[in-house]
Design a protein around this motif. Structure first.
Motif, PDB file in Angstrom:
ATOM      1  N   ALA A  95       0.824  -1.212   0.000  1.00 18.55           N
ATOM      2  CA  ALA A  95       0.000   0.000   0.000  1.00 18.55           C
ATOM      3  C   ALA A  95       0.854   1.256   0.000  1.00 18.55           C
ATOM      4  O   ALA A  95       0.560   2.236  -0.699  1.00 18.55           O
ATOM      5  CB  ALA A  95      -0.938  -0.008   1.214  1.00 18.55           C
ATOM      6  N   ARG A  98       2.280   2.183  -3.314  1.00 17.22           N
ATOM      7  CA  ARG A  98       1.296   2.789  -4.224  1.00 17.22           C
ATOM      8  C   ARG A  98       0.900   4.189  -3.793  1.00 17.22           C
ATOM      9  O   ARG A  98       0.681   5.067  -4.639  1.00 17.22           O
ATOM     10  CB  ARG A  98       0.036   1.896  -4.279  1.00 17.22           C
ATOM     11  N   HIS A  99       0.806   4.439  -2.494  1.00 20.72           N
ATOM     12  CA  HIS A  99       0.193   5.683  -2.030  1.00 20.72           C
ATOM     13  C   HIS A  99       1.098   6.593  -1.199  1.00 20.72           C
ATOM     14  O   HIS A  99       0.783   7.778  -1.051  1.00 20.72           O
ATOM     15  CB  HIS A  99      -1.043   5.361  -1.185  1.00 20.72           C
ATOM     16  N   ARG A 100       2.202   6.086  -0.651  1.00 16.25           N
ATOM     17  CA  ARG A 100       2.956   6.889   0.316  1.00 16.25           C
ATOM     18  C   ARG A 100       4.461   6.757   0.123  1.00 16.25           C
ATOM     19  O   ARG A 100       5.194   6.388   1.032  1.00 16.25           O
ATOM     20  CB  ARG A 100       2.548   6.509   1.748  1.00 16.25           C
ATOM     21  N   GLU A 143       4.077   5.071   6.449  1.00 13.00           N
ATOM     22  CA  GLU A 143       2.778   4.541   6.873  1.00 13.00           C
ATOM     23  C   GLU A 143       2.406   5.153   8.208  1.00 13.00           C
ATOM     24  O   GLU A 143       3.266   5.338   9.077  1.00 13.00           O
ATOM     25  CB  GLU A 143       2.839   3.009   7.002  1.00 13.00           C
ATOM     26  N   CYS A 189       2.299   9.952  -6.338  1.00 15.06           N
ATOM     27  CA  CYS A 189       1.577   8.689  -6.163  1.00 15.06           C
ATOM     28  C   CYS A 189       0.188   8.732  -6.795  1.00 15.06           C
ATOM     29  O   CYS A 189      -0.564   7.745  -6.710  1.00 15.06           O
ATOM     30  CB  CYS A 189       1.463   8.353  -4.680  1.00 15.06           C
ATOM     31  N   LYS A 190      -0.164   9.863  -7.388  1.00 11.66           N
ATOM     32  CA  LYS A 190      -1.480   9.980  -8.026  1.00 11.66           C
ATOM     33  C   LYS A 190      -1.467   9.478  -9.465  1.00 11.66           C
ATOM     34  O   LYS A 190      -2.413   8.827  -9.911  1.00 11.66           O
ATOM     35  CB  LYS A 190      -1.948  11.437  -7.985  1.00 11.66           C
ATOM     36  N   GLU A 193       2.208   4.917 -10.860  1.00  9.01           N
ATOM     37  CA  GLU A 193       2.040   3.669 -10.120  1.00  9.01           C
ATOM     38  C   GLU A 193       3.403   3.057  -9.832  1.00  9.01           C
ATOM     39  O   GLU A 193       4.405   3.432 -10.446  1.00  9.01           O
ATOM     40  CB  GLU A 193       1.165   2.709 -10.919  1.00  9.01           C
TER      41      GLU A 193
END
Length: 259
Positions: A95, A98-100, A143, A189-190, A193
């Motif tokens: 995760a 992908r996002h952080r 995270e 991260c927008k 990928e």
């Protein structure tokens, strides 16, 4: 791996290199260790189209990644590094990849050459810094872990990859270095990928770092002064006795060989 690093840059230097909104007066630190606070750089939300505000901001987080699904961090291993080759697949890091994605500013890192048991060689610590000086940006993952009572802890890990030829004689792993021209792509991260940034998770060029042998003072977290980066002569180790087929084992001649 990367188990210790240093950050001795000024807030102004960090703001200039990373394009930060602001940077707190983070103290000079020569021996940053796991579980301690570290600075990470993240993408900042823009005020809107045409805004001229900086695109990034600095945060203080705990060095030691804790996935959001962990119930009790005390029962979970301390993840200070993430392997770049498998981070996309690992449940702990998927995760965050992908996002952080974040950047971890550093002035350099420490690594230990630990020879095989029984080799007769001595362990040697090295201070590894950019050959041209300045700040290096390690690729990192972040995270936020939330406890049952609602409290939150921001955590991070440094991504590592296989060592380049210059570092490989010391250790087989090294931090992933993100170059300034790739900061925006790594932090985006927008639209980017994980598969789109795989090309960034590679060893730094062979001539990027220089390795300086230092004393074992760096082993102790309490040793936090600039003296831990002072160069030393690599430890000497005894030569193995030379065997003579006619006369048996010759005694060691008393000379020492450089590690």
């Amino acid at each position: 791996m990367c188990g210790r690093f240093a950050l001795t840059a000024t807030p102004e230097e960090l703001m200039e290199l990373f394009g930060l909104l602001e940077s707190d007066d983070f103290p000079v630190r020569f021996n940053i260790a796991p579980t301690q606070p570290i600075i990470v750089v993240v993408a900042a939300d823009r005020a809107g189209p045409g805004s001229n505000l900086p695109e990034r901001k600095a945060l203080l987080v705990r060095w030691g990644f804790t996935p959001g699904w962990v119930k009790d961090p005390r029962d979970f291993p301390l993840l200070i590094n993430a392997r770049a080759e498998t981070a996309i697949e690992k449940a702990s890091f998927r995760a965050a990849m992908r996002h952080r994605r974040v950047l971890v500013p550093a002035s350099g890192f420490y690594e230990w050459h630990r020879p095989a048991k029984g080799s007769g060689e001595a362990s040697q610590a090295y201070w590894i810094r950019p050959r041209k000086g300045g700040i290096v940006a390690f690729a990192g993952l972040m995270e936020t872990w939330s406890s049952a009572d609602g409290s939150e802890v921001d955590t991070a890990a440094v991504l590592t990859t296989s060592a380049n030829p210059a570092i490989a004689p010391i250790h087989d792993r090294m931090p992933v270095v993100i170059q300034p021209e790739d900061f925006a792509r790594w932090l985006d991260c927008k639209t980017q990928e994980p598969r789109d940034v795989l090309d960034l998770m590679v060893p730094a060029s062979e001539d990027y770092f220089e390795a300086i042998p230092v004393s074992d003072k760096v082993n102790k977290v309490a040793n936090a002064g600039a003296d831990i980066q002072e160069a030393v002569i690599p430890q000497l180790v005894p030569k193995a006795p030379v065997k003579d087929d006619k006369n048996g084992d010759k005694p060691d001649d008393g000379q020492m060989s450089l590690f």
